[in-house]
Design an enzyme around this catalytic site. Structure first.
Site, PDB file in Angstrom:
ATOM      1  N   ASP A 294     -15.136  68.819   3.565  1.00 38.01           N
ATOM      2  CA  ASP A 294     -16.131  69.836   3.178  1.00 38.01           C
ATOM      3  C   ASP A 294     -17.435  69.135   2.755  1.00 38.01           C
ATOM      4  O   ASP A 294     -17.856  68.208   3.427  1.00 38.01           O
ATOM      5  CB  ASP A 294     -15.548  70.732   2.078  1.00 38.01           C
ATOM      6  CG  ASP A 294     -16.305  72.045   1.934  1.00 38.01           C
ATOM      7  OD1 ASP A 294     -17.204  72.105   1.069  1.00 38.01           O
ATOM      8  OD2 ASP A 294     -16.029  72.967   2.702  1.00 38.01           O
ATOM      9  N   TYR A 444     -25.828  75.022  -1.218  1.00 37.99           N
ATOM     10  CA  TYR A 444     -25.965  75.439   0.179  1.00 37.99           C
ATOM     11  C   TYR A 444     -27.428  75.619   0.532  1.00 37.99           C
ATOM     12  O   TYR A 444     -27.890  75.170   1.574  1.00 37.99           O
ATOM     13  CB  TYR A 444     -25.194  76.750   0.417  1.00 37.99           C
ATOM     14  CG  TYR A 444     -23.710  76.531   0.550  1.00 37.99           C
ATOM     15  CD1 TYR A 444     -22.931  76.306  -0.583  1.00 37.99           C
ATOM     16  CD2 TYR A 444     -23.092  76.497   1.788  1.00 37.99           C
ATOM     17  CE1 TYR A 444     -21.574  76.059  -0.472  1.00 37.99           C
ATOM     18  CE2 TYR A 444     -21.733  76.268   1.910  1.00 37.99           C
ATOM     19  CZ  TYR A 444     -20.980  76.041   0.776  1.00 37.99           C
ATOM     20  OH  TYR A 444     -19.635  75.803   0.878  1.00 37.99           O
ATOM     21  N   HIS A 501      -7.954  73.212   5.833  1.00 37.84           N
ATOM     22  CA  HIS A 501      -9.189  72.687   5.266  1.00 37.84           C
ATOM     23  C   HIS A 501      -8.997  71.915   3.966  1.00 37.84           C
ATOM     24  O   HIS A 501      -9.643  70.902   3.739  1.00 37.84           O
ATOM     25  CB  HIS A 501     -10.124  73.881   5.050  1.00 37.84           C
ATOM     26  CG  HIS A 501     -11.459  73.527   4.525  1.00 37.84           C
ATOM     27  ND1 HIS A 501     -12.466  73.057   5.330  1.00 37.84           N
ATOM     28  CD2 HIS A 501     -11.957  73.570   3.275  1.00 37.84           C
ATOM     29  CE1 HIS A 501     -13.533  72.834   4.590  1.00 37.84           C
ATOM     30  NE2 HIS A 501     -13.265  73.140   3.341  1.00 37.84           N
TER      31      HIS A 501
END
Lengths: 525, 475
Positions: A294, A444, A501
Site C-alpha cells: 500500500d 491521498y 492486500h
C-alpha cells in the site's frame, strides 16, 4: 597516388600519438588531407582496402603486434570505461528538506534528536466516551439482498458493534500493543512514532539485519505484530531460512496512529521517505532492508530511489504501475491470446484477465474512497472522527473487499474468516484514539494532486535489489515484465498461493518466508 | 473503350449508392428514437407485496420534534471531535473545521429547531402510499384566484443534498405572483414531493429504485391528485426525474423547465467542439456566453469534474459505507452537505476561509435543510440513489438514449458546476422553447435566486401557453 593512399591510413593509426604535439603540422596536414580526401574517395576507394591489406600484410609479425595490441587494448578499455560510467549514471531522487511543525521553522537551535521511549495509554474517560457513542449509534437498514454490494452491511455492523461494546477489551489490547517497545523522536518538526524490536536471542553465527516495515491505509504499525516474531526469531517458528535474523523497525507514517500529523501542506511520500531515512540514520543504521505494501510500497520505493546506497534490498507486496501507454495497451490486447509473446506467464494471465472486469470495472468500483480522499479529505473524514461506528464501517469494508473480492457477496463480508474481531477493532481503535483519520486521508490529496498517476519518479527507476511477493487477491495484478520497467533489479518475484492486500496481517508466515528467501539471495550477491 | 467506360461509370454509380446507402442506414439507426419511456411499475415496500389493494388515501402530515430529539442532537454537538485544518487551507481540503466549529456553536446556541419546524409546517404537507412507499409532499394552492381562473399545477423536484425545503422561498412567487410584482397571468399550485429515500418520504427496501422509478411514482402522484396536465420543474436529480417523467408521459406534461442540464451521450462532435469550440464557436453553435463559461475546458470542464465528483464516485459504489458515519455524527453530516452549498454556489468560494456560505444563504436555512436529513435519518438512502442510477455506468441506460419532445425551458445559471450549451442540449431536448443565460446564481437556483428562477419559469410557461393557444386556434 600510392603515396597519398598510403599516407591516409598511416595518419589514421598515428593520429592519436601526433595529436598531442605538433598542432601546427597537424592542422595544415589536416587541411591538405581534407582536400586530398575529396578527390581521393572518388578514385582511391576501390584501391584503398587492397592497399591497407597489403600494408598490414607487409608488416612483420612483431610490428603487427606493436600496432594491433595497443589498438585493441584501447578499444576494449574505451568500451569498459563507457560501460562503467553508464552503469553509475543512476538517477536518484533529490533528498531535499522539510519542516512540518506548526508555524515557522525555528532559526536557532538544533532539533532535539533524542529517542524517547513511549507507552500507549488509555483511560476510563476514553473508554466511557467510546461506549456512549457505540450505544447511541443510529443505524440504517440496508436494502434486501444487499450483502456487501452497497458497502458495509448494517445488519452485520450491528453485531460488530455489540461485540465492540460488550466483549472487546481495549485495556487488554493496549497491553498487547505495548508488548513491543515504542519510541518517539522528533524529525523535521514532528514527532515520529515507531516500534523497534530486537531479537531476544541471536544464535551463534547469525547476522542481525535491520528491516524497516512500512504500513499503509487503512492499516497501521499493528498490522506487523504477527510477522515480527517470525522475522526476529525465525527458528522458534519453524522458519529456518538461512543465516539471517532481523531487528525490525515499524514507524507510523506522519498523520497516522501515534505519529504527529504534519501541520503544513504538501507532505507526500517523498517527504516520508526522507524522514524514514533520517530515522534509520538516527538509530545508527547505514544499510538496511525495507519492506512495504500500500502506501508503504510507495514510500519504500521512494526511499530506494533517494538513497540507493543505504538500501540493501527492497521487498514489496504491492507494486504501483506507471501510466498506460500504447505499448502497454497492445500488450494487454495480445496478452490474452499470446501471453508468451508479451512476457506474461500463465499465472499472470489467470490473474490479469478478463482485463476490463479486473482492471477497469473492479478498480472503479473500489476507488470511490480514493477519489474523495484525494479531493476533499477534511470533509470525508469529519464524520468518521466523530462516529466510531462510521469509522469502523469505513475501515473494515476495506479489510473485507481487499482481502478477497468474493467477500462482497457475503452478508458478513467474510471478515471473520481471515481475521479476529479483536485484531480488526484494535486497528480501528488506533485511528480512533489518535484522531488520525483526517490526516491519514490528507495523505491521498498531498500525493495525488502533485502526481495524479503516481508516475513522476518512474523514470528514475529502482536499481537496488528488489523482491516482489504477488498475492492473488491483491486489488490489481502487476506482471513481472511490467514491474521491470521501474524495478530494474528484480531478484525474486513470487506468485503467492493465497492472500490479499493486507499480506502481513493475513498471511504473515507466507510473507515472512518470502522476505527471508529474498534477503538470502541478496546476501549471496 | 466504350465498354470499359460503361463498366467504369457502373462502378462509380455502385460506389455512390453504397455510400448513400450506408449514410442512410447510419442516420436511420443512429437517430435518437422518439419512442416513449415505459412507465416503471414496482413494489418497494418491505417483504412481499400484499394481495390487498394499496391504501391510496392522502393523509395530512406535520413535521414534529421532541425534547428527546433535541437533547440527543445537542449532546452530539457538544461532544463533536474536530481535526485542526492545515495552515492556509481554506476550503481546498473540504469543509474547514475552524469555520465548522463556528457553525456548530450557532447550531447549539442560536438555531431554533422548534421555530424552523413551524416554518416548515406553514405549507400543507401530506403523505400517500404509492408502489409500497409512503410518499411525502408539500401541496400549496394559491391564496387567491381571480374570477374564472384556474391554477396551473406545477411539480417541482429537488435533488441531493437538497430537499423540498429548497422551494420554500420560490413557492409564494409562483402561487401568488401578483403580491410579488410578477404579474398574475399565470398562477400555479405547487407540488413538491420528497424523492423516496429523502426527507420524509419512505426509503425503498428493494434494489434498483432509480430515476425512472421516481418519475413513475411522481406520475402516479399527480394522477392521484387529479391532474391530467401539468408543468414540471427540476435541477440536480430533479432534472433527471423530470426529464424521465416527460419521456414517460409526454401527453400529460405541458412543459418541462430545468435549471440544470447534463448530457450523457458524448460523441465525436462533442470532442471536436471541446477542442475547437474556443476558436470556431459559430461552427459548433456556441454563443459568446457559452465560450466564456466553458473554456478553458481543462480547467472548467475536466478538472472541475474530477475535483468535485469524489462524493458521487463513493456514493455510486459504497453508499452504505459513505453514509454510515454521517447518520451518527450531525457535525460530519453538516460538513459533508455544507461543502456542496459552498462550492456548487460558486467554485471560487473554496478560496475563502468561511467557504462563502453565508454570502448567499442564511445559517438558519442551511441548517434547516441539514436537519431534514438528520431527523429523518435519510442520508444513507439518499446516497443509494447514486448507486441505483450510476452503477451500470453513464450513458448505458435506455432513457439516456431517448429524446424529449415536450416543450422545454432551460435556465442556465453561471455558477452551475458544468455548463452545457444549447447546441448540446438540443440534441436531447428537441423542443427547446426558451434557453436563457441567467445573470447570477449557482446550482441551488431555487434556494439562492428564487426570483430569477420564478421569472424564467413564468416566461417559459407564458410561451408554452401562447403556442398552445395558437395551435388550438389553428385547428
Amino acid at each position: 597516388m600510392d603515396d597519398v593512399a598510403g599516407a591516409v591510413p598511416e595518419k589514421r593509426h598515428r593520429g592519436r600519438e601526433s595529436r598531442r604535439g605538433d598542432t601546427g603540422t597537424v592542422s595544415s596536414l589536416g587541411a591538405a588531407a581534407r582536400q586530398a580526401r575529396a578527390d581521393m574517395w572518388r578514385d582511391v576507394l576501390p584501391n584503398a582496402w587492397e592497399s591497407i591489406l597489403s600494408r598490414i600484410r607487409s608488416f612483420e609479425y612483431s610490428q603487427k603486434n606493436a600496432v594491433l595490441v595497443p589498438a585493441a587494448a584501447l578499444g576494449v578499455g574505451g568500451m569498459l570505461l563507457y560501460w562503467l560510467r553508464s552503469g553509475h549514471k543512476i538517477k536518484t531522487i533529490d533528498m531535499g528538506d522539510g519542516w512540518w511543525g506548526p508555524g515557522e521553522r525555528p532559526l536557532k537551535g538544533k532539533e532535539d534528536a533524542s529517542i524517547r521511549p513511549f507507552k500507549i495509554e488509555t483511560s476510563d474517560k476514553e473508554i466511557e466516551d467510546l461506549h456512549q457513542r457505540l450505544d447511541r449509534f443510529r443505524f440504517t437498514p440496508h436494502v434486501e439482498g444487499a450483502a456487501f454490494h452497497y458497502g458495509f452491511n448494517s445488519t452485520y455492523l450491528r453485531k460488530v458493534v455489540a461485540y465492540w461494546r460488550n466483549q472487546f477489551d481495549w485495556r487488554k489490547q493496549v497491553e498487547v500493543l505495548n508488548k513491543y517497545p515504542h519510541f518517539h523522536t522528533t524529525i523535521e518538526g514532528i514527532d515520529i512514532h515507531f516500534i523497534h524490536v530486537k531479537p531476544s536471542y541471536v544464535p551463534h553465527g547469525r547476522a542481525v539485519r535491520p528491516l524497516l516495515l512500512v504500513h499503509g491505509w487503512p492499516g497501521s504499525f499493528y498490522e506487523f505484530y504477527k510477522i515480527i516474531p517470525l522475522l526476529t526469531e525465525p527458528a522458534k517458528h519453524g522458519l529456518n531460512e538461512g543465516d539471517v535474523v532481523f531487528e525490525v523497525i515499524c514507524p507510523s507514517i506522519p498523520g497516522y496512529g501515534f505519529s504527529e500529523a504534519p501541520h503544513q501542506k504538501e507532505f507526500d511520500s517523498i517527504a516520508t521517505a526522507r524522514i524514514f531515512h533520517k530515522l534509520m540514520n538516527r538509530l545508527g543504521f547505514r544499510e538496511y532492508y525495507i519492506q512495504g505494501g500500500d502506501w508503504g510500497s510507495r514510500i519504500t520505493t521512494n526511499m530506494a530511489q533517494m538513497l540507493p546506497q543505504s538500501v540493501k534490498g527492497l521487498h514489496l507486496n504491492l507494486v504501483f504501475i506507471a501510466r498506460q501507454s500504447l505499448g502497454r495497451l497492445i500488450c494487454i490486447m495480445l496478452g490474452a491470446y499470446v501471453p508468451w509473446l508479451v512476457g506474461f506467464t500463465r499465472e499472470d494471465v489467470r490473474r490479469f484477465y478478463p482485463y476490463m472486469q479486473k482492471n477497469v470495472y473492479d478498480l472503479l468500483r473500489e476507488s470511490g474512497y480514493m477519489h474523495i480522499q484525494a479531493t476533499k479529505p477534511d470533509t470525508a473524514g469529519c464524520g468518521l472522527n466523530d462516529s466510531p461506528v462510521g469509522l469502523a464501517a469505513y475501515i473494515l469494508e476495506k479489510f473485507s473487499t481487499w482481502t478477497d473480492k468474493s467477500f462482497l457477496r457475503q452478508d458478513d463480508g467474510g471478515l471473520e474468516s481471515k481475521y479476529s474481531l479483536d485484531e480488526l477493532l484494535t486497528n480501528v481503535m488506533i485511528y480512533w484514539v489518535t484522531s488520525s483519520i483526517v490526516p491519514s486521508m490528507r495523505y491521498y490529496k498531498e500525493n495525488f494532486s502533485k502526481d495524479p498517476d503516481l508516475s513522476a519518479h518512474n523514470r528514475v527507476g529502482v536499481y537496488v535489489p528488489t523482491g516482489i511477493a504477488a498475492f492473488p487477491q491483491e486489488i490489481a495484478h502487476v506482471p513481472r515484465v511490467w514491474a521491470k520497467d521501474v524495478y530494474k533489479n528484480i531478484i525474486t518475484y513470487s506468485y503467492m498461493p493465497r492472500g490479499g492486500h493486507f499480506a502481513a496481517f493475513e498471511e504473515p508466515k507466507l510473507l515472512a518466508q518470502d522476505i527471508m528467501q529474498f534477503v538470502q539471495k541478496v546476501e549471496q550477491l | 473503350m466504350l465498354l470499359s467506360k460503361g463498366i467504369y461509370s457502373g462502378i462509380m454509380l455502385l460506389e455512390v449508392l453504397l455510400v448513400l446507402g450506408t449514410l442512410l442506414i447510419y442516420f436511420l439507426f443512429s437517430k435518437k428514437k422518439e419512442e416513449t419511456l415505459p412507465f416503471k411499475d414496482g413494489w418497494w415496500g418491505r417483504g412481499q407485496k400484499p394481495l390487498t389493494k394499496e391504501d391510496s388515501s392522502i393523509r395530512p402530515f406535520k413535521v414534529e420534534t421532541t425534547e428527546e430529539e433535541l437533547s440527543d442532537l445537542f449532546r452530539r454537538l457538544d461532544q463533536a471531535r474536530f481535526t485542526e485544518p492545515l495552515e492556509n487551507s481554506c476550503f481546498h481540503y473540504g469543509t474547514n473545521s475552524v469555520h465548522l466549529r463556528k457553525i456548530v456553536s450557532y447550531w447549539k446556541n442560536q438555531f431554533n429547531w422548534k421555530k424552523q419546524v413551524e416554518i416548515l409546517n406553514k405549507y400543507p404537507q401530506f403523505k400517500t402510499k404509492i408502489q409500497g412507499l409512503d410518499i411525502h409532499f408539500v401541496h400549496v394552492k394559491p391564496p387567491r384566484l381571480p374570477e374564472g381562473r384556474a391554477a396551473k399545477p406545477l411539480l417541482m423536484v429537488h435533488g441531493w443534498p437538497g430537499s423540498f425545503y429548497e422551494f420554500y422561498k420560490i413557492i409564494p412567487l409562483l402561487t401568488d405572483p401578483a403580491s410579488h410584482g410578477l404579474g398574475d397571468e399565470h398562477i400555479f399550485e405547487v407540488i413538491c414531493p420528497s424523492i423516496p429515500g429523502y426527507g420524509f418520504s419512505e426509503a425503498p427496501h428493494k434494489k434498483d429504485f432509480n430515476s425512472v422509478s421516481a418519475a413513475s411514482v411522481f406520475y402516479e402522484l399527480m394522477l392521484r391528485l387529479g391532474f391530467n396536465e401539468f408543468y414540471i420543474q427540476g435541477g440536480d436529480w430533479g432534472w433527471l426525474i423530470c426529464t424521465n417523467l416527460a419521456q414517460i408521459a409526454p401527453n400529460h406534461v405541458k412543459g418541462l423547465h430545468l435549471n440544470m442540464v447534463s448530457v450523457s451521450k458524448l460523441g465525436l462532435t462533442h470532442l471536436l467542439s471541446v477542442l475547437l469550440g474556443q476558436y470556431f464557436p459559430g461552427l459548433f453553435g456556441f454563443q459568446d456566453e457559452d465560450v466564456r463559461r466553458m473554456f478553458p475546458f481543462l480547467k472548467k470542464g475536466l478538472y472541475r469534474i474530477l475535483s468535485e465528483s469524489g462524493y458521487a464516485h463513493i456514493q455510486a459504489t459504497k453508499p452504505d459505507t459513505a453514509g454510515c458515519g454521517l447518520n451518527d455524527s450531525p457535525v460530519g453530516l453538516a460538513a459533508y452537505i455544507l461543502e456542496k452549498f459552498s462550492s456548487w454556489t460558486d467554485i471560487e468560494f473554496q478560496n475563502l476561509e468561511d467557504g462563502g456560505l453565508e454570502r448567499k444563504f442564511s445559517l438558519d436555512d442551511l441548517l434547516t435543510n441539514i436537519m431534514i436529513y438528520w431527523v429523518s435519518g435519510c442520508i444513507v438512502s439518499s446516497m443509494r440513489f447514486y448507486k441505483e442510477n450510476l452503477q451500470k455506468g453513464i450513458g448505458t441506460q435506455k432513457h439516456e438514449k431517448l429524446t424529449v419532445q415536450v416543450p422545454t425551458g432551460i435556465a442556465s445559471f453561471p455558477n452551475e458546476i458544468l455548463h452545457i450549451p444549447q447546441a448540446w442540449a438540443k440534441k436531447k431536448y428537441t423542443n427547446i422553447v426558451s434557453f436563457h443565460f441567467m445573470p447570477r446564481g449557482g446550482h441551488f437556483a431555487a434556494f439562492e435566486e428564487p426570483e430569477l428562477l420564478a421569472k424564467d419559469i413564468l416566461q417559459f410557461v407564458d410561451k408554452v401557453e401562447k403556442e398552445q393557444l395558437w395551435k388550438k386556434k389553428g385547428e
